[in-house]
Scaffold this motif. Sequence first.
Motif, PDB file in Angstrom:
ATOM      1  N   ASP A 158    -111.947   4.405  50.879  1.00 45.39           N
ATOM      2  CA  ASP A 158    -110.915   5.155  51.593  1.00 45.39           C
ATOM      3  C   ASP A 158    -111.340   5.550  52.998  1.00 45.39           C
ATOM      4  O   ASP A 158    -110.506   5.719  53.877  1.00 45.39           O
ATOM      5  CB  ASP A 158    -110.551   6.411  50.802  1.00 45.39           C
ATOM      6  CG  ASP A 158    -109.200   6.965  51.208  1.00 45.39           C
ATOM      7  OD1 ASP A 158    -108.264   6.162  51.348  1.00 45.39           O
ATOM      8  OD2 ASP A 158    -109.089   8.193  51.396  1.00 45.39           O
ATOM      9  N   GLU A 159    -112.653   5.676  53.229  1.00 45.80           N
ATOM     10  CA  GLU A 159    -113.161   6.087  54.534  1.00 45.80           C
ATOM     11  C   GLU A 159    -113.695   4.884  55.301  1.00 45.80           C
ATOM     12  O   GLU A 159    -114.191   3.926  54.713  1.00 45.80           O
ATOM     13  CB  GLU A 159    -114.277   7.131  54.367  1.00 45.80           C
ATOM     14  CG  GLU A 159    -113.835   8.396  53.640  1.00 45.80           C
ATOM     15  CD  GLU A 159    -112.770   9.163  54.417  1.00 45.80           C
ATOM     16  OE1 GLU A 159    -112.772   9.079  55.655  1.00 45.80           O
ATOM     17  OE2 GLU A 159    -111.945   9.842  53.778  1.00 45.80           O
ATOM     18  N   ASP A 160    -113.628   4.957  56.632  1.00 48.58           N
ATOM     19  CA  ASP A 160    -114.120   3.871  57.480  1.00 48.58           C
ATOM     20  C   ASP A 160    -115.598   3.612  57.262  1.00 48.58           C
ATOM     21  O   ASP A 160    -116.069   2.472  57.326  1.00 48.58           O
ATOM     22  CB  ASP A 160    -113.873   4.191  58.961  1.00 48.58           C
ATOM     23  CG  ASP A 160    -112.403   4.203  59.307  1.00 48.58           C
ATOM     24  OD1 ASP A 160    -111.634   3.487  58.640  1.00 48.58           O
ATOM     25  OD2 ASP A 160    -112.009   4.925  60.246  1.00 48.58           O
ATOM     26  N   SER A 161    -116.369   4.674  56.999  1.00 46.40           N
ATOM     27  CA  SER A 161    -117.813   4.531  56.847  1.00 46.40           C
ATOM     28  C   SER A 161    -118.179   3.671  55.645  1.00 46.40           C
ATOM     29  O   SER A 161    -119.219   3.007  55.647  1.00 46.40           O
ATOM     30  CB  SER A 161    -118.460   5.912  56.716  1.00 46.40           C
ATOM     31  OG  SER A 161    -117.909   6.627  55.619  1.00 46.40           O
ATOM     32  N   GLY A 206    -107.270   3.507  48.407  1.00 42.10           N
ATOM     33  CA  GLY A 206    -108.336   3.222  49.356  1.00 42.10           C
ATOM     34  C   GLY A 206    -108.679   1.752  49.403  1.00 42.10           C
ATOM     35  O   GLY A 206    -108.913   1.178  50.479  1.00 42.10           O
ATOM     36  N   SER A 280    -114.441  12.205  61.973  1.00 43.90           N
ATOM     37  CA  SER A 280    -115.485  12.074  60.952  1.00 43.90           C
ATOM     38  C   SER A 280    -116.876  12.199  61.543  1.00 43.90           C
ATOM     39  O   SER A 280    -117.202  11.622  62.565  1.00 43.90           O
ATOM     40  CB  SER A 280    -115.352  10.710  60.263  1.00 43.90           C
ATOM     41  OG  SER A 280    -116.469  10.466  59.448  1.00 43.90           O
ATOM     42  N   ASP A 282    -119.466  10.949  60.250  1.00 46.19           N
ATOM     43  CA  ASP A 282    -120.280   9.808  59.857  1.00 46.19           C
ATOM     44  C   ASP A 282    -120.511   8.835  60.998  1.00 46.19           C
ATOM     45  O   ASP A 282    -121.350   7.969  60.917  1.00 46.19           O
ATOM     46  CB  ASP A 282    -119.597   9.058  58.691  1.00 46.19           C
ATOM     47  CG  ASP A 282    -119.544   9.916  57.442  1.00 46.19           C
ATOM     48  OD1 ASP A 282    -120.424  10.790  57.301  1.00 46.19           O
ATOM     49  OD2 ASP A 282    -118.627   9.703  56.628  1.00 46.19           O
TER      50      ASP A 282
END
Length: 581
Positions: A158-161, A206, A280, A282
């Motif tokens: 779900d997150e770009d990282s 995600g 974010s 990250d």
Amino acid sequence: MPAFHFILLALSLCFSSPISLVTGDHEIPHRNLADSLCPLDFTVVRKFIFDSPRRPSFLDVPRKCQTLLQGIRLVRSNYLRVTGNFSLSPIPSEVCLDVYQKLVNELVPWLDIRSTCAFDATLLSKSCNNITTQFQFEGLISKPELQEVNHLCNRSLDEDSSCTPCQGTLYSIYQSYFMENASDCSGYPFIYAGALANREGPADSGTAKCLFSLDFTSTNANNWKKKAILCATPIGAALGLIMTVMVIWFSWRRKQKWKRRHNSVALNETGADFGIETISGDSSLVMFTFEEIKKATKNFSRENIVGKGGYGNVYKGILEDGSEVALKRFKNCSAAGDATFAHEVEVIASINHVNLVPFRGYCTATVPMEGHQRIIVCDLMQNGSLYDHLFGSEVTKLSWPIRQKIAIGVARGLAYLHYGAQPAIIHRDVKASNILLDDTFEPKLADFGLAKFTPDDFSHMSTRVAGTLGYVAPEYALYGQLTERSDVYGFGVVLLELLSSKQAVISINDHHTLLLTDWAWSLVEEGRLFDVIDENVLELGPPEVMEKYVLLAILSCHSQLYARPTMDQIVRILETDIPVH
């Protein structure tokens, strides 16, 4: 105390009852006999596209066809997860395509996925590299690569990282094993990862967003938001009574503090005061202060200017750690779009490829006298731009092996933006001055994804005519139709420049100009293909190689959108002995 009791009462009314305040009116449709012959479950894609409150408008047909293709990939991924098979037999494939057509027509009655999007049954039945099952796929891919896929993709995406590393390894597998132009080969690694490498499965929001670019809010999530809004109304009324006094007090304190700082630089980090701070943590990007930028560029000294354009100037600078950077300073900016700008820069910076300029950081600030500032910081390329070497005052001309290296590198970078990045990025401004060269003449595409941040009072047409006439595709210049093949057109012009050493717009005399594409087309039509090539270029390749490059450049610049090859096809042609027909 009464206000506190009122809040508790509101909370209990909103969340203790099992009955929802907002009910959905959608029912899962009954499957008729024809639909039951299709083994694919299209309900898994319904919530992402067809039941979403953010339904696609289908005004941009190529984009929406791509969305529908991604929907098919998600459904195939779910089928692979259940059965272990990538493909169907021909008869069920036809039925499944009919089922999907009916689903599409619920959203937009006029769209025929066969005629408009060129979908046919082979999309579901024909295999790529004879891969039809999970075990055949795993037998083709090396064990270390499979382990890397399972390591990087077996998590929430779900997150770009977490998403970007997974996308990167899947795109690498695509380039190594699935560059065949058949049966949606580019989707195979992503279909596999969604089905068998990712623990959440392809139907997870995600996973769908990362692997299939289906980033839509579901109906249930939307209903929950509606419910939360209804519940928040009485709570907000009570909190408002309490917060009003606090706001007045804090406003008075801030006013006093501001008076004490009236001589210092005021930094306004984004249009909502706190928007950039929510980005974010990250990311490896640095959010520079305006004072750091001024120090690095010697207060934006004219001597430090290394490039100019309609957007503003590019300066070279030295950071406190001694590293050399390039700093692009946009002009005519306002703080209103800073939150979006910061997010987009974060997303773009998370995309890593050897042929894309690495981002280092950015700065947004409002300063007295100079107004609002928007600056991005990238690595400085020691050999400047391709434009400098082709048309500048450089004494030594680029040899053909170097030009060939540049062409292949640019093609790989664009192919990654189109098919490796999620969501896909259209560069919008492919030209020689946006192709930078490192100390080994490895090309690096600059400015990808940033064209949307040009000043609001600059229209696309005025920007293109003023800065990049000759590179813009006809359908974009005339109708505003922007697709990945708009970048292909720009690449074709750059390839012609590499071959001919002529600029995109040729000056015939003081009053007349000629587009490089028209000049090259006329020579090829007359059977004088080799006259396109600059005979003074050192170490030219064999005639058959040079002929292939000229034909590929001409085809990439075709006036008809769909006559041009895609960038992944171009990469395959350049890296192999495949001829251009």
